[in-house]
Motif scaffolding. Structure first.
Motif, short mmCIF file in Angstrom:
data_model
loop_
_atom_site.label_atom_id
_atom_site.label_comp_id
_atom_site.label_asym_id
_atom_site.label_seq_id
_atom_site.Cartn_x
_atom_site.Cartn_y
_atom_site.Cartn_z
N ASN A 14 0.83 -1.20 0.00
CA ASN A 14 0.00 0.00 0.00
C ASN A 14 0.87 1.26 0.00
OD1 ASN A 14 -2.07 1.86 0.24
ND2 ASN A 14 -2.58 1.31 2.34
N TYR A 63 -1.23 -5.94 -3.78
CA TYR A 63 -2.12 -5.36 -2.77
C TYR A 63 -3.55 -5.89 -2.95
CZ TYR A 63 -4.23 -1.84 0.27
OH TYR A 63 -4.92 -1.22 1.28
N ALA A 64 -3.99 -6.05 -4.18
CA ALA A 64 -5.31 -6.63 -4.44
C ALA A 64 -5.38 -8.07 -3.94
CB ALA A 64 -5.65 -6.55 -5.92
N ALA A 69 -9.10 -9.07 -3.42
CA ALA A 69 -9.93 -8.22 -4.27
C ALA A 69 -9.72 -8.46 -5.76
CB ALA A 69 -9.66 -6.76 -3.94
N HIS A 70 -9.03 -9.53 -6.14
CA HIS A 70 -8.88 -9.81 -7.55
C HIS A 70 -10.21 -10.27 -8.13
CE1 HIS A 70 -4.69 -9.44 -8.78
NE2 HIS A 70 -4.39 -9.70 -7.52
N ASN A 71 -10.44 -9.93 -9.37
CA ASN A 71 -11.68 -10.34 -10.03
C ASN A 71 -11.72 -11.86 -10.13
OD1 ASN A 71 -12.54 -7.73 -10.43
ND2 ASN A 71 -11.57 -7.56 -12.43
N ASP A 162 -13.14 -8.80 0.16
CA ASP A 162 -12.67 -7.67 -0.63
C ASP A 162 -13.50 -6.44 -0.26
OD1 ASP A 162 -13.45 -6.04 -2.99
OD2 ASP A 162 -14.35 -7.86 -3.77
#
Length: 187
Positions: A14, A63-64, A69-71, A162
């Motif tokens: 971050n 970071y994702a 938070a990845h698709n 996420d």
């Protein structure tokens, strides 16, 4: 002191992403101002901005992964029992780790064995090896974050959610107000 160090390490992606994004935006702004007002520019500005953006993109992916938070295509899992859904997610993460492992090997081999030390960036004169080093670093860090999320999910029984999904769920609740602060947000 130990707690501060762990917080910095836990949020390293971050902080680096924020720094790289600011660097990228400031460099481009300076380049635009110099070109439009003074008909001049920094010879190295565009190149450094490009490399800052590339590093930002890879660290943003890390970071994702940390935020889970990845698709992902998960709609089909909604029709299955929760346990099956969790283990299908684990299977996809294992496949993801396998991909990362192959990419870590290939990028490490490229950066440390195949790349000539004399290949330098055009305007900065820095060996290209240092710019390409983000490839193995990012995929190792992403793998660590995937393992960390699965440790939280299966050992600690904490489901990393996420932030976007969390906010959408909170907006669906009566009143639409978040019940707790979102990552990095203070109340």
């Amino acid at each position: 002191m130990k707690r501060v160090i762990f917080k910095i390490i836990d949020n390293l992606e971050n902080y680096l992403c924020q720094f790289l994004l600011v660097t990228f935006v400031v460099l481009l702004f300076v380049q635009i101002v110099l070109r439009n007002l003074f008909a001049d520019s920094l010879a190295w500005g565009d190149e450094l901005a490009t490399y800052a953006f590339v590093w930002f993109a890879y660290l943003g992916a890390v970071y994702a992964a940390k935020l889970s938070a990845h698709n992902r295509v998960t709609f089909q899992f909604k029709f299955l029992p929760k346990a099956v859904e969790r283990y299908c997610a684990l299977l996809t993460d294992i496949i993801w780790l396998g991909f990362n492992g192959v990419f870590i090997y290939l990028s490490y081999d490229f950066v440390f064995n195949k790349m000539n030390l004399f290949w330098k960036s055009q305007t900065l004169g820095v060996p290209m090896k240092y710019f390409y080093l983000i490839l193995p670093i990012a995929f190792v860090a992403m793998s660590i974050r995937i393992i960390q999320n699965n440790y939280l999910r299966f050992v600690k029984k904490v489901d990393p959610v996420d932030p976007e999904s969390q906010q959408l769920e909170e907006l669906k609740r009566p009143g639409g107000e978040p019940t707790r602060p979102v990552d990095g947000e203070e109340r």
